[in-house]
Design a protein around this motif. Structure first.
Motif, mmCIF file in Angstrom:
data_model
loop_
_atom_site.group_PDB
_atom_site.id
_atom_site.type_symbol
_atom_site.label_atom_id
_atom_site.label_comp_id
_atom_site.label_asym_id
_atom_site.label_seq_id
_atom_site.Cartn_x
_atom_site.Cartn_y
_atom_site.Cartn_z
ATOM 1 N N TYR A 20 1.113 4.626 -2.505
ATOM 2 C CA TYR A 20 0.684 5.880 -1.881
ATOM 3 C C TYR A 20 1.695 6.969 -2.259
ATOM 4 O O TYR A 20 2.401 7.531 -1.431
ATOM 5 N N ILE A 46 0.842 -1.207 0.000
ATOM 6 C CA ILE A 46 0.000 0.000 0.000
ATOM 7 C C ILE A 46 0.869 1.246 0.000
ATOM 8 O O ILE A 46 0.627 2.196 -0.759
ATOM 9 N N ARG A 59 -8.386 -0.458 -5.186
ATOM 10 C CA ARG A 59 -9.535 -0.947 -4.412
ATOM 11 C C ARG A 59 -10.708 -1.329 -5.293
ATOM 12 O O ARG A 59 -11.351 -2.358 -5.089
ATOM 13 N N HIS A 67 1.593 4.921 5.578
ATOM 14 C CA HIS A 67 0.301 5.468 5.144
ATOM 15 C C HIS A 67 -0.796 4.405 5.191
ATOM 16 O O HIS A 67 -1.973 4.746 5.136
ATOM 17 N N ALA A 68 -0.420 3.157 5.270
ATOM 18 C CA ALA A 68 -1.380 2.051 5.185
ATOM 19 C C ALA A 68 -2.115 1.843 6.501
ATOM 20 O O ALA A 68 -1.556 2.035 7.585
ATOM 21 N N HIS A 94 -5.407 4.747 -5.272
ATOM 22 C CA HIS A 94 -6.293 4.159 -4.257
ATOM 23 C C HIS A 94 -7.556 3.593 -4.909
ATOM 24 O O HIS A 94 -7.955 2.445 -4.661
ATOM 25 N N TYR A 98 -7.782 1.478 4.194
ATOM 26 C CA TYR A 98 -7.380 1.718 2.804
ATOM 27 C C TYR A 98 -8.209 0.861 1.852
ATOM 28 O O TYR A 98 -8.725 1.349 0.839
#
Length: 557
Positions: A83, A79, A195, A117-118, A191, A122
């Motif tokens: 990011y 992730i 996702r 950041h994960a 993102h 997320y």
């Protein structure tokens, strides 16, 4: 004799029987001891086995927990790798790999995902149905494209309703123009792609798509609120593509021109102020602003904030609310820039005004992370939590809704797009020659310097104005530009500027002062003017060493 032998035999038998009896009495005692010892050994063996089992189970549990953590950490690394704000050749594969690794985790493992950041949100947070959103990345564009550029949001519902709402409205208003989308935040693009498998173009991808589709006229409508850093970056990117289209025009952001000082307002700010306040009142169940004021309710519109000189826009929106008579409406920013828009400052303003009820609502195009977390979240540093922590208010409520879904806001964007479309289609007018202005006495005059590109303009501190000098019938205008990104000018075409011996205009270093008092060094130029009110060729050279053609016009202010 026989009797004696019999007696001996009997004695022997008796002795044997006695010894056997003695032996039979001593054997059971020895057996009992052995059984006791065996039992103790068995008990110890069982204890050892249980301990071994427990140790094995514990070791197995530790190994399993370490394995879970390792898998969760691997997903966190994947992730963090996407990011980023730069797209690369591996981005598509990285997005796919991150989602597959996430899907392979158990529910417990997913809770353990934590990186720079994960976090579990997320991939795990439900932000709505992505299938309701249209990424607007189709080809077959045609000659005229209206590219709507937004920062973006990973919140599916808000993206479809707010950004999508603006795009659909523009498509209805301008049916002869193909509306397409671009986001400036690659982090958000990645993102959404990872996702939801929805691919949204960044600005460069959208421009390349337009070039491949042989678009002739490109109008760009930013959904940004103001002429801030993102707007400037967009214009810098567009400058590299100007010569690939017959015309490139950038429309105004939502709140229009920044203005000279904190009290400067305009029609755009007035329209937006009225629209967002009306929507907030309706949502809260008030018939008008006076009704809310009597109820002791204050409204706070929370924007993002910026260190850019355009931050004065937030102060201007507060001035606009005051001009409209909205005494119980306050403007704040997440970043606290300007300083009087910080949460603590806004709280003190409302307390001093005596309002006991507060309704928070975002001053943002989308209701994304800032609205849901920074404004309405349960963490102690959210605006809702900070207002409640003061114990100065009877109630603190939130309205999580972006500006983009409000029709009146969509209308403002449409007005800006319409003006940009007209500008892209206008033909050059006739002007007055130098001889016709000889009546002007020698001296200096304020003059408006307009161009065919919003990326090439006078610094906002000077409100499109330059200083026109008239001497012996000859005219020269000095203009301070927006930055140091334009390093040379040439009175003529780019083709002529590239010829050997072409006399280019070299920059001066000018200091401009913005409405908030900050100063900045930018490049300025002294440009010869053959005629007023008449467009003429003026080529520019950017920092990348490429000349671009432009049309400019000088008009007395």
């Amino acid at each position: 004799m026989k009797k004696r032998k019999l007696a001996v035999i009997l004695a022997a038998v008796l002795t044997s029987v006695t010894m056997a009896a003695c032996e039979s009495t001593s054997v059971p005692e020895a057996g009992a001891a052995t059984e006791a010892a065996t039992a103790q050994e068995n008990e110890k063996a069982e204890e050892t086995t249980e301990e071994a089992k427990e140790e094995t189970t514990a070791a197995s549990g530790e190994a399993s927990e370490e394995d879970d953590k390792a898998k969760a950490d691997h997903v966190a690394e994947l992730i963090d790798a996407i990011y980023v704000q730069e797209r690369n050749d591996d981005t598509d594969e990285q997005c796919r790999e991150a989602k597959e690794a996430w899907d392979a985790l158990t529910d417990e493992q997913k809770k353990m995902v934590e990186g720079e950041h994960a976090d579990p949100d997320y991939f795990g947070r439900d932000t709505g149905d992505a299938s309701k959103d249209d990424p607007l990345n189709a080809d077959d564009i045609g000659e005229n494209e209206l590219l709507v550029v937004s920062f973006g949001t990973s919140f599916n519902n808000s993206r479809a309703e707010d950004i999508g709402g603006i795009e659909k409205y523009l498509a209805e208003e301008f049916p002869d123009w193909s509306v397409r989308r671009a986001f400036t935040a690659q982090i958000i693009i990645n993102h959404i792609q990872a996702r939801d498998e929805e691919k949204i173009d960044n600005v460069e991808q959208a421009l390349e798509r337009a070039v491949q589709n042989k678009v002739k006229n490109l109008v760009v409508q930013p959904t940004h609120l103001m002429h801030g850093a993102e707007y400037d970056e967009l214009c810098d990117t567009l400058a590299d593509y100007e010569d690939m289209f017959e015309s490139v025009t950038v429309a105004e952001p939502l709140l229009g021109q920044v203005g000279k000082d904190a009290d400067t307002v305009n029609e755009d700010k007035e329209s937006v102020a009225e629209a967002i306040t009306e929507e907030a009142l309706k949502t809260a169940g008030f018939k008008d602003i006076k009704d809310a004021e009597k109820d002791g309710t204050a409204f706070v519109f929370m924007g993002h904030g910026t260190s850019h000189t355009a931050k004065v826009t937030y102060s201007q929106m507060q001035a606009q609310m005051k001009k409209l008579g909205y005494a119980n409406v306050f403007i704040g920013t997440v970043e606290g820039e300007p300083e009087d828009t910080a949460c603590e400052a806004v709280i003190e303003k409302i307390k001093d005004a005596g309002y006991k009820k507060v309704i928070l609502r975002p001053l943002m195009v989308v209701a994304g992370d800032h609205a849901n977390n920074d404004m309405a979240g349960d963490e102690e540093d959210s605006w809702k939590s900070m207002f409640l922590a003061t114990e100065a208010f009877d109630s603190v409520d939130t309205q999580i809704a972006g500006l983009g879904s409000i029709k009146e806001v969509q209308e403002v964007y449409a007005a800006h797009s319409g003006a940009a479309i007209k500008a892209s289609q206008k033909s050059a007018g006739t002007g007055r020659t130098t001889e016709e202005v000889t009546a002007l006495e020698d001296g200096e005059y304020d003059a408006k310097f307009t161009t065919d590109s919003s990326m090439f303009h006078v610094n906002e501190a000077n409100a499109d104005l330059g200083k026109l000098t008239v001497e012996d019938g000859k005219m020269t205008i000095h203009v301070s530009l927006a930055s140091k990104n334009i390093v040379k000018l040439f009175p003529g075409t780019a083709k002529d500027a590239e010829k050997a011996g072409a006399k280019t205009l070299e920059p001066t270093t000018d200091e401009v002062t913005y409405s908030d008092g900050t100063k900045e060094e930018v490049y300025g130029f002294d440009i010869p003017v053959e005629a007023l009110d008449e467009e003429f060729d003026l080529a520019l050279l950017g920092t990348k060493g490429k000349w671009y053609d432009h049309k400019v016009k000088v008009t007395l202010a």
